[in-house]
Scaffold this motif. Structure first.
Motif, short mmCIF file in Angstrom:
data_model
loop_
_atom_site.label_atom_id
_atom_site.label_comp_id
_atom_site.label_asym_id
_atom_site.label_seq_id
_atom_site.Cartn_x
_atom_site.Cartn_y
_atom_site.Cartn_z
N SER A 268 12.38 -23.66 43.48
CA SER A 268 11.31 -23.28 44.42
C SER A 268 11.68 -23.69 45.83
O SER A 268 12.18 -24.80 46.04
CB SER A 268 10.00 -23.95 44.00
N PRO A 269 11.50 -22.84 46.82
CA PRO A 269 11.84 -23.20 48.20
C PRO A 269 11.03 -24.40 48.70
O PRO A 269 11.49 -25.16 49.54
CB PRO A 269 11.53 -21.93 48.99
N THR A 270 9.81 -24.58 48.19
CA THR A 270 8.94 -25.65 48.67
C THR A 270 9.06 -26.92 47.85
O THR A 270 8.88 -28.02 48.36
CB THR A 270 7.47 -25.18 48.64
N ASN A 271 9.38 -26.77 46.56
CA ASN A 271 9.50 -27.94 45.67
C ASN A 271 10.76 -27.76 44.82
O ASN A 271 10.75 -27.06 43.83
CB ASN A 271 8.27 -28.08 44.78
N LYS A 272 11.84 -28.41 45.25
CA LYS A 272 13.13 -28.20 44.59
C LYS A 272 13.19 -28.80 43.19
O LYS A 272 14.15 -28.59 42.47
CB LYS A 272 14.26 -28.76 45.45
N LYS A 273 12.19 -29.57 42.81
CA LYS A 273 12.15 -30.13 41.47
C LYS A 273 11.43 -29.22 40.50
O LYS A 273 11.23 -29.57 39.34
CB LYS A 273 11.50 -31.51 41.50
N LYS A 274 11.04 -28.06 40.96
CA LYS A 274 10.35 -27.09 40.13
C LYS A 274 11.15 -25.79 40.07
O LYS A 274 11.82 -25.42 41.03
CB LYS A 274 8.95 -26.79 40.70
N LEU A 275 11.05 -25.13 38.91
CA LEU A 275 11.63 -23.81 38.79
C LEU A 275 10.59 -22.75 39.10
O LEU A 275 9.40 -22.93 38.78
CB LEU A 275 12.17 -23.60 37.36
N GLU A 276 11.02 -21.68 39.73
CA GLU A 276 10.10 -20.63 40.13
C GLU A 276 10.75 -19.27 39.88
O GLU A 276 11.97 -19.13 39.97
CB GLU A 276 9.75 -20.78 41.61
N VAL A 277 9.94 -18.30 39.53
CA VAL A 277 10.43 -16.93 39.40
C VAL A 277 10.60 -16.36 40.81
O VAL A 277 9.64 -16.17 41.54
CB VAL A 277 9.46 -16.07 38.57
N LEU A 278 11.85 -16.12 41.18
CA LEU A 278 12.14 -15.63 42.51
C LEU A 278 12.04 -14.12 42.59
O LEU A 278 11.85 -13.56 43.68
CB LEU A 278 13.55 -16.06 42.93
N GLN A 279 12.19 -13.45 41.44
CA GLN A 279 12.20 -12.00 41.47
C GLN A 279 11.96 -11.47 40.07
O GLN A 279 12.40 -12.08 39.08
CB GLN A 279 13.56 -11.51 41.99
N SER A 280 11.25 -10.35 39.96
CA SER A 280 11.01 -9.70 38.67
C SER A 280 11.35 -8.22 38.79
O SER A 280 11.05 -7.58 39.81
CB SER A 280 9.54 -9.85 38.24
N VAL A 281 11.97 -7.70 37.75
CA VAL A 281 12.35 -6.29 37.71
C VAL A 281 12.00 -5.74 36.34
O VAL A 281 12.34 -6.36 35.31
CB VAL A 281 13.85 -6.09 37.99
N THR A 282 11.31 -4.61 36.31
CA THR A 282 11.02 -3.93 35.06
C THR A 282 12.04 -2.81 34.86
O THR A 282 12.13 -1.90 35.70
CB THR A 282 9.60 -3.36 35.06
N TYR B 40 12.87 -8.33 33.49
CA TYR B 40 13.88 -9.34 33.77
C TYR B 40 13.40 -10.17 34.96
O TYR B 40 12.87 -9.64 35.93
CB TYR B 40 15.22 -8.69 34.09
N LYS B 41 13.62 -11.49 34.87
CA LYS B 41 13.17 -12.39 35.93
C LYS B 41 14.32 -13.27 36.39
O LYS B 41 15.07 -13.81 35.58
CB LYS B 41 12.02 -13.27 35.44
N CYS B 42 14.45 -13.41 37.70
CA CYS B 42 15.42 -14.33 38.30
C CYS B 42 14.73 -15.66 38.51
O CYS B 42 13.76 -15.75 39.29
CB CYS B 42 15.95 -13.77 39.62
#
Length: 416
Positions: free
Chosen positions: A389-403, A383-385
């Motif tokens: 992105s903290p540096t580029n708000k126009k981009k999506l980023e995986v903030l966290q991953s959990v198996t 699962y990914k949150c």
């Protein structure tokens, strides 16, 4: 016996019957009154016809063999105009000057229409005229349930209608609907003495609880970005009328509201996001609409591409309170939380396509939480949150991953 021939007369109209000896068939009336004039040829003339002359008349004569023979009967109908009809509600006479009758929605309504006097018996029928502004299709009500059900009375006496006994018709509405509001109920009387029909009527004042209709400008489906003008509108349909009031998260609204149901945001902000509902107080009771979640986008985000996953391990190590691995018992429950202060949502990594897909079961919260109950084997995986992105708000980023791994139930060994 032969069918009688009918003759209809107004009162005090002269009548001449040509025959030998004429008498009333019931033989209770004697033609000895001055109004009855016997003529030499056996004819009978009645002057100033009265209601008591109503009935069957017949003449009789002796033939050459001195046997008495009866002619075909004549039915004399003396017309008498009935009085105008009036209505009864629960056996009480309705005041003609007060046409409005208050009645509650879903209650039963019993009516009666009475006409006094008249000969022959007056004919009474019922009609329901709905208000022109009522759309029964929008209220999902069939035409049949809006009509009156006439209650069949006792059978008419075998001797027929008794002069001046009048007529009475009873009807009921098994259930009163809000579509009946301002409807006119008519009792219509018809009689041979009347050139036009007479009627008695009432207007229904139906009291019904509030129903809510929520609209938005811009319309639903249009993304709300921070800084634009937004209006929420609540329309309340109730009788007596009630005033709509908005609530946010079961509290006061962040902007003032008017009494006409509008909630106007001249420049909407991210803190205006939340659950809104419309309430109204009606006859000392509080009513509420379903909740509507107002979501405000406060930055433009590129959602056309997959999130940048190149620094997944770093993000997981720095932000993941679940240590990247999570084990849950089969049938148990688990809650995943995005990093504090972030606005992200959880997705499940498809093991076949290696792409993120939406979550089918479970409950997601606007705070970045995702909860699973009654965990099954197919819930296992990564699962990914995903968030900004903290540096580029126009981009999506995986903030966290959990198996997530699902552990099956252990069964005790069975000794052979």
């Amino acid at each position: 016996m032969q069918d009688p021939v009918s003759s209809i007369l107004d009162p005090f109209h002269p009548l001449r019957v040509s025959a030998c000896v004429v008498h009333a068939m019931d033989r209770t009336s004697r033609v000895t009154d001055y109004r009855f004039i016997k003529e030499a040829n056996g004819a009978l003339t009645i002057t100033n016809v009265m209601l008591e002359d109503d009935g069957k008349w017949q003449c009789e004569a002796e033939n050459t063999r001195r046997y008495t023979e009866n002619a075909r009967p004549v039915k004399l109908v003396v017309l008498d105009r009935p009085k105008p009809p009036y209505l009864l509600i629960d056996s009480r006479r309705l005041d003609a000057s007060n046409l409005f009758v208050p009645v509650k929605e879903n209650s039963e309504l019993n009516l009666a229409c009475v006409s006094e006097g008249g000969n022959p018996r007056p004919t009474l029928t019922w009609e329901v005229l709905l208000s022109p502004g009522v759309d029964r299709h929008a209220q999902k009500v069939s035409a049949e349930v809006l009509e009156l059900e006439e209650i069949k009375g006792e059978k008419v006496d075998k001797d027929g209608y008794k002069i001046n006994s009048g007529a009475k018709s009873e009807a009921r509405l098994p259930a009163v609907y809000r579509a009946h509001h301002n409807a006119r109920i008519l009792c219509v009387m018809e009689h041979p003495t009347l050139k036009i029909r007479q009627n008695a009527s009432l207007l229904l004042d139906v009291q019904y609880t509030p129903s809510f209709a929520i609209s938005r400008t811009p319309g639903f489906g249009y993304p709300l970005r921070e800084g634009i003008e937004v209006s929420l509108k609540c329309d309340v349909d109730s009788n007596p009328p009630s005033t709509p009031r908005w609530q946010k998260d079961d509290g006061d609204t962040p902007v003032p509201q008017t009494g006409d149901g509008f909630l106007n945001f001249t420049s909407i902000r991210r803190e205006h996001s939340g659950w809104y509902k419309c309430t109204s107080r009606h006859l000392n009771f509080q009513y509420s609409s379903i909740g509507y979640y107002l979501s405000v986008r406060f930055d433009s985000v590129d959602v056309t591409s997959e999130p940048d996953d190149q620094d997944v391990s770093v993000a997981a190590a720095s932000h993941n309170p679940n240590k990247g691995q999570l084990e849950v018992q089969l049938g148990g429950a688990v809650t995943l939380q995005c990093p504090q202060g972030s606005l992200g949502c959880w997705s499940h990594l498809d093991p076949i396509s290696a792409r993120l897909r939406g979550l089918g079961y479970g409950s997601s919260q606007p705070t970045g939480q995702f909860s699973l109950k009654d965990v099954m084997y197919q819930d296992a995986g990564m699962y990914k949150c995903v968030g900004q992105s903290p540096t580029n708000k126009k981009k999506l980023e995986v903030l966290q991953s959990v198996t997530l791994s699902v552990k099956g139930c252990e069964f005790p060994e069975v000794q052979q």
